[in-house]
Design a protein around this motif. Structure first.
Motif, PDB file in Angstrom:
ATOM      1  N   MET A 194       0.843  -1.207   0.000  1.00  0.00           N
ATOM      2  CA  MET A 194       0.000   0.000   0.000  1.00  0.00           C
ATOM      3  C   MET A 194       0.879   1.260   0.000  1.00  0.00           C
ATOM      4  SD  MET A 194      -3.138  -1.255   2.429  1.00  0.00           S
ATOM      5  CE  MET A 194      -2.333  -1.641   3.968  1.00  0.00           C
ATOM      6  N   PHE A 198      -5.513   5.734  -0.432  1.00  0.00           N
ATOM      7  CA  PHE A 198      -6.242   5.104  -1.531  1.00  0.00           C
ATOM      8  C   PHE A 198      -6.879   6.209  -2.360  1.00  0.00           C
ATOM      9  CE2 PHE A 198      -5.811   1.625   1.447  1.00  0.00           C
ATOM     10  CZ  PHE A 198      -5.475   0.584   0.592  1.00  0.00           C
ATOM     11  N   SER A 223      -9.033   2.172   9.842  1.00  0.00           N
ATOM     12  CA  SER A 223      -8.677   3.545   9.473  1.00  0.00           C
ATOM     13  C   SER A 223      -7.336   3.674   8.748  1.00  0.00           C
ATOM     14  CB  SER A 223      -8.656   4.414  10.729  1.00  0.00           C
ATOM     15  OG  SER A 223      -7.754   3.868  11.672  1.00  0.00           O
ATOM     16  N   TYR A 224      -6.481   2.625   8.803  1.00  0.00           N
ATOM     17  CA  TYR A 224      -5.177   2.630   8.090  1.00  0.00           C
ATOM     18  C   TYR A 224      -4.382   3.885   8.457  1.00  0.00           C
ATOM     19  CZ  TYR A 224      -2.012   2.246   3.996  1.00  0.00           C
ATOM     20  OH  TYR A 224      -0.922   2.197   3.160  1.00  0.00           O
ATOM     21  N   ALA A 227      -6.928   8.537   6.746  1.00  0.00           N
ATOM     22  CA  ALA A 227      -7.330   9.526   5.730  1.00  0.00           C
ATOM     23  C   ALA A 227      -8.732  10.094   5.974  1.00  0.00           C
ATOM     24  CB  ALA A 227      -7.225   8.913   4.335  1.00  0.00           C
ATOM     25  N   PHE A 228      -9.698   9.240   6.273  1.00  0.00           N
ATOM     26  CA  PHE A 228     -11.061   9.748   6.500  1.00  0.00           C
ATOM     27  C   PHE A 228     -11.122  10.635   7.753  1.00  0.00           C
ATOM     28  CE2 PHE A 228     -12.577   6.123   3.780  1.00  0.00           C
ATOM     29  CZ  PHE A 228     -13.304   6.874   2.878  1.00  0.00           C
ATOM     30  N   LEU A 244      -6.177  -2.206  13.415  1.00  0.00           N
ATOM     31  CA  LEU A 244      -5.487  -3.304  14.077  1.00  0.00           C
ATOM     32  C   LEU A 244      -3.964  -3.195  13.979  1.00  0.00           C
ATOM     33  CD1 LEU A 244      -6.266  -5.988  15.424  1.00  0.00           C
ATOM     34  CD2 LEU A 244      -6.347  -7.013  13.160  1.00  0.00           C
ATOM     35  N   ARG A 247       1.433  -0.010  13.107  1.00  0.00           N
ATOM     36  CA  ARG A 247       2.002   1.148  12.396  1.00  0.00           C
ATOM     37  C   ARG A 247       0.962   2.233  12.130  1.00  0.00           C
ATOM     38  NH1 ARG A 247       1.027  -1.934   6.835  1.00  0.00           N
ATOM     39  NH2 ARG A 247      -1.139  -1.621   7.199  1.00  0.00           N
ATOM     40  N   THR A 273     -11.658  -3.941  15.122  1.00  0.00           N
ATOM     41  CA  THR A 273     -12.889  -3.156  15.005  1.00  0.00           C
ATOM     42  C   THR A 273     -14.008  -3.704  15.897  1.00  0.00           C
ATOM     43  OG1 THR A 273     -12.414  -2.366  12.780  1.00  0.00           O
ATOM     44  CG2 THR A 273     -14.740  -2.511  13.385  1.00  0.00           C
ATOM     45  N   ASP A 293     -14.743   1.260   6.164  1.00  0.00           N
ATOM     46  CA  ASP A 293     -14.117   0.990   4.856  1.00  0.00           C
ATOM     47  C   ASP A 293     -13.114  -0.144   5.043  1.00  0.00           C
ATOM     48  OD1 ASP A 293     -13.082   1.156   2.272  1.00  0.00           O
ATOM     49  OD2 ASP A 293     -11.642   2.701   2.829  1.00  0.00           O
ATOM     50  N   PRO A 295     -11.010  -3.928   4.542  1.00  0.00           N
ATOM     51  CA  PRO A 295     -10.418  -4.710   3.447  1.00  0.00           C
ATOM     52  C   PRO A 295     -11.406  -5.818   3.056  1.00  0.00           C
ATOM     53  CG  PRO A 295      -9.456  -5.380   5.541  1.00  0.00           C
ATOM     54  CD  PRO A 295     -10.390  -4.247   5.837  1.00  0.00           C
ATOM     55  N   ALA A 298      -9.706 -10.240   5.838  1.00  0.00           N
ATOM     56  CA  ALA A 298      -8.714 -10.008   6.894  1.00  0.00           C
ATOM     57  C   ALA A 298      -8.759 -11.155   7.881  1.00  0.00           C
ATOM     58  CB  ALA A 298      -9.000  -8.694   7.617  1.00  0.00           C
TER      59      ALA A 298
HETATM   60  N1  SAH Z   1     -10.159   2.805   5.306  1.00  0.00           N
HETATM   61  C1  SAH Z   1      -8.772   2.952   4.965  1.00  0.00           C
HETATM   62  C2  SAH Z   1      -8.216   1.800   4.183  1.00  0.00           C
HETATM   63  C3  SAH Z   1      -8.332   0.485   4.876  1.00  0.00           C
HETATM   64  S1  SAH Z   1      -7.061  -0.612   4.459  1.00  0.00           S
HETATM   65  C4  SAH Z   1      -8.529   4.257   4.242  1.00  0.00           C
HETATM   66  O1  SAH Z   1      -9.453   5.036   4.065  1.00  0.00           O
HETATM   67  O2  SAH Z   1      -7.390   4.528   3.858  1.00  0.00           O
HETATM   68  C5  SAH Z   1      -7.438  -1.920   5.529  1.00  0.00           C
HETATM   69  C6  SAH Z   1      -7.004  -1.664   6.959  1.00  0.00           C
HETATM   70  O3  SAH Z   1      -7.782  -2.533   7.803  1.00  0.00           O
HETATM   71  C7  SAH Z   1      -5.547  -2.003   7.239  1.00  0.00           C
HETATM   72  O4  SAH Z   1      -4.909  -0.856   7.731  1.00  0.00           O
HETATM   73  C8  SAH Z   1      -5.619  -3.122   8.284  1.00  0.00           C
HETATM   74  O5  SAH Z   1      -4.615  -3.006   9.280  1.00  0.00           O
HETATM   75  C9  SAH Z   1      -6.980  -2.894   8.899  1.00  0.00           C
HETATM   76  N2  SAH Z   1      -7.618  -4.068   9.522  1.00  0.00           N
HETATM   77  C10 SAH Z   1      -7.701  -5.332   9.074  1.00  0.00           C
HETATM   78  N3  SAH Z   1      -8.426  -6.089   9.911  1.00  0.00           N
HETATM   79  C11 SAH Z   1      -8.839  -5.274  10.918  1.00  0.00           C
HETATM   80  C12 SAH Z   1      -9.647  -5.464  12.073  1.00  0.00           C
HETATM   81  N4  SAH Z   1     -10.174  -6.649  12.368  1.00  0.00           N
HETATM   82  N5  SAH Z   1      -9.868  -4.409  12.875  1.00  0.00           N
HETATM   83  C13 SAH Z   1      -9.338  -3.194  12.587  1.00  0.00           C
HETATM   84  N6  SAH Z   1      -8.554  -2.959  11.510  1.00  0.00           N
HETATM   85  C14 SAH Z   1      -8.310  -3.988  10.678  1.00  0.00           C
END
Ligand code: SAH
Length: 389
Positions: A194, A198, A223-224, A227-228, A244, A247, A273, A293, A295, A298
Motif C-alpha cells: 500500500m 487510496f 482507518s489505516y 485519511a477519512f 489493528l 504502524r 474493530t 471501509d 479490506p 482479513a
Molecule cells: N479505510 C482505509 C483503508 C483500509 S485498508 C482508508 O481510508 O485509507 C485496511 C485496513 O484494515 C488495514 O490498515 C488493516 O490493518 C486494517 N484491519 C484489518 N483487519 C482489521 C480489524 N479486524 N480491525 C481493525 N482494523 C483492521
C-alpha cells in the motif's frame, strides 16, 4: 500470431467488447503462455480481437485491440497514454490536488496495468506476469508521453524473483507529501503493497468532509493512515480512528500533523474493530458518523473476515454506538461484491434491526479511475451514506 477459437455462440459477448477472455469460452487455442499475443476468432475463424495472455480473476487475458493490423509495440502504448492524458486534463490543472490515477487498466484499454501520479512520482502496478512482459514498451511509452520526476513499480502477481521498487528518474526521500482537495497526506511508494492513501476514495472523502463532518463525533474503523479522519477533523468535533495494525498510529498522527491538527487532540486506537465496538458500547460512547471501509478479507486471532459474509456484523456493531440521526458511511472495494448485493445486505440488516433509515448518497469511482462500459467489475468501489433516525 497465436490463435484462440471461441465456442460456438460465444462471440456476441466479445463483439460487444467484453474485455476479459474467459477460458471457458474457448473451444481451442494454441499453447498460450503469459505475455503471448493472440487473435481471438469465432468458430468460423473470423477475427474478433487481439489480446494478450495475463491470468487474472477468471480470465486468461485481456483484449488490446479490435484492429487485426494493430501492432502491439511502444507506439501502441504511447497512443493509449496520450488519450488517457488528454481525458484527465482536469486533474493536471486543478488547484489543491496533485495525486490521481493516470491510467486505469481496462478502462483505458489495457487490463492488468494501472499508473498513478503522486505529485510527479509515478507508480506502475502490474497485475500479471503477462502484462509485465510488456514492461520495456510500457516504460518507453511512459517516458515519451509524461513528464514525471520518478517511476516506481509494484507487482500485483506472485513471483519470487521479481521485486517492485525504483525504476527511473530521481527517487525522492519517502515519505513524500501529496495534496488532495487541499488536504495533505504522506505517501511512500516503496514500502509494501500500500502507499499510504487510496486515491479512489477522493470524492468520498470530500463528501464526508462537506456534508457529514461538521460538529460531528466521527468514528473511523479500519482507518489505516487515518485519511477519512484527517479530512474530517477540522469541521468535526472529534475523530476516533481504529485500526489493528501497530504502524497505523504513527502514520495517522503524522497525517494529522501535516494538516496542522494536533494529533494528541484526536483519538487513535490500535484495536480490532469488533473489539472496539464492544469497548465503545461498554463505555457508553456514541458517534454521529461512523466510517466503515474494510479490506475485502482479513484475519485476526484465527478469525477470518470477508466483506460479503460479514458486512452485516459491522453494520449491527456500528448501530449500537450510533447516536440519534446518525450517519453510516459503508464502503467496499470488492469487485465481486456487486452494488446490488451490497445494497441488499445494507437493506436487510437495517430492516432486521428495525431502524428507520434513508440511503442518502451512493458513490463510486472518481473520473480518473476510468471504468470499462462493458465490464461491470471495473466499477469495484461502492460507498454508501445512510442516515439512521
Ligand atoms: N479505510 C482505509 C483503508 C483500509 S485498508 C482508508 O481510508 O485509507 C485496511 C485496513 O484494515 C488495514 O490498515 C488493516 O490493518 C486494517 N484491519 C484489518 N483487519 C482489521 C480489524 N479486524 N480491525 C481493525 N482494523 C483492521
Amino acid at each position: 500470431m497465436k490463435i484462440a477459437t471461441l465456442n460456438k455462440g460465444k462471440e456476441t459477448k466479445y463483439l460487444n467488447e467484453y474485455p476479459l477472455i474467459d477460458e471457458e469460452d474457448l473451444y481451442s487455442h494454441d499453447h498460450l503462455k503469459e505475455g503471448d499475443l493472440f487473435n481471438l476468432v469465432n468458430d468460423s475463424e473470423q477475427y474478433i480481437a487481439t489480446a494478450y495472455v495475463g491470468k487474472q480473476h477468471k480470465g486468461v487475458g485481456w483484449v488490446l485491440s479490435y484492429d487485426k493490423d494493430e501492432v502491439i509495440n511502444t507506439q501502441f502504448f504511447e497512443k493509449l497514454f496520450e488519450k488517457a492524458k488528454e481525458e484527465r486534463q482536469y486533474f493536471y490543472n486543478i488547484d489543491g490536488t496533485n495525486a490521481f490515477r493516470v491510467f486505469n487498466g481496462e478502462g483505458d484499454g489495457v487490463g492488468g496495468l494501472t499508473i498513478d501520479n503522486y505529485d510527479g512520482h509515478f507508480l506502475i502496478q502490474w497485475y500479471s506476469k503477462g502484462i509485465y512482459k510488456f514492461r520495456y514498451n510500457v516504460l518507453s511509452a511512459l517516458k515519451q508521453v509524461f513528464n514525471y520526476t520518478s517511476v516506481f513499480e509494484k507487482m500485483r502477481f506472485k513471483d519470487a524473483e521479481i521485486k517492485g521498487g525504483f525504476v527511473d528518474g530521481e527517487a525522492p526521500e519517502f515519505p513524500i507529501v501529496i495534496e488532495e482537495n487541499f488536504t495533505f497526506y504522506n505517501v511512500d511508494l516503496n514500502d509494501g503493497p500500500m502507499t499510504g492513501i487510496f486515491l479512489d476514495q477522493k470524492e468520498v472523502r470530500k463528501k464526508l468532509k462537506e456534508r457529514y463532518a461538521e460538529n460531528k463525533e466521527i468514528l473511523n474503523v479500519f482507518s489505516y493512515t487515518g485519511a477519512f479522519s484527517v479530512v474530517a477533523a477540522e469541521p468535526a468535533t472529534m475523530t476516533t480512528s481504529v485500526d489493528l495494525a501497530n504502524r497505523s498510529r504513527a502514520l495517522t498522527e503524522e497525517n494529522f500533523g501535516l494538516n496542522g491538527i494536533d494529533p494528541k487532540s484526536q483519538y487513535i486506537y490500535v484495536m480490532d474493530t469488533f473489539d472496539y465496538f464492544n469497548y465503545a458500547r461498554r463505555h457508553d460512547l456514541f458517534y454521529d458518523t461512523i466510517v466503515i471501509d474494510p479490506p475485502s478479507f482479513a484475519r485476526n486471532k484465527k478469525k477470518t473476515f470477508t466483506v460479503q459474509k460479514d458486512y452485516d456484523k459491522l453494520i449491527k456493531g456500528a448501530l449500537e454506538i450510533l447516536g440519534p440521526n446518525g450517519t453510516l458511511l459503508l464502503c467496499t472495494n470488492n469487485s465481486s461484491f456487486s452494488l446490488k448485493a451490497f445494497k441488499n445486505v445494507i437493506n436487510n440488516t437495517l430492516q432486521e434491526a428495525n431502524v428507520e433509515y434513508e440511503i442518502q448518497d451512493v458513490m463510486g469511482l472518481p473520473k480518473d479511475f476510468k471504468t470499462h462500459a462493458h465490464y461491470k467489475p471495473s466499477k469495484y468501489l461502492k460507498a454508501i451514506f445512510v442516515n439512521i433516525q
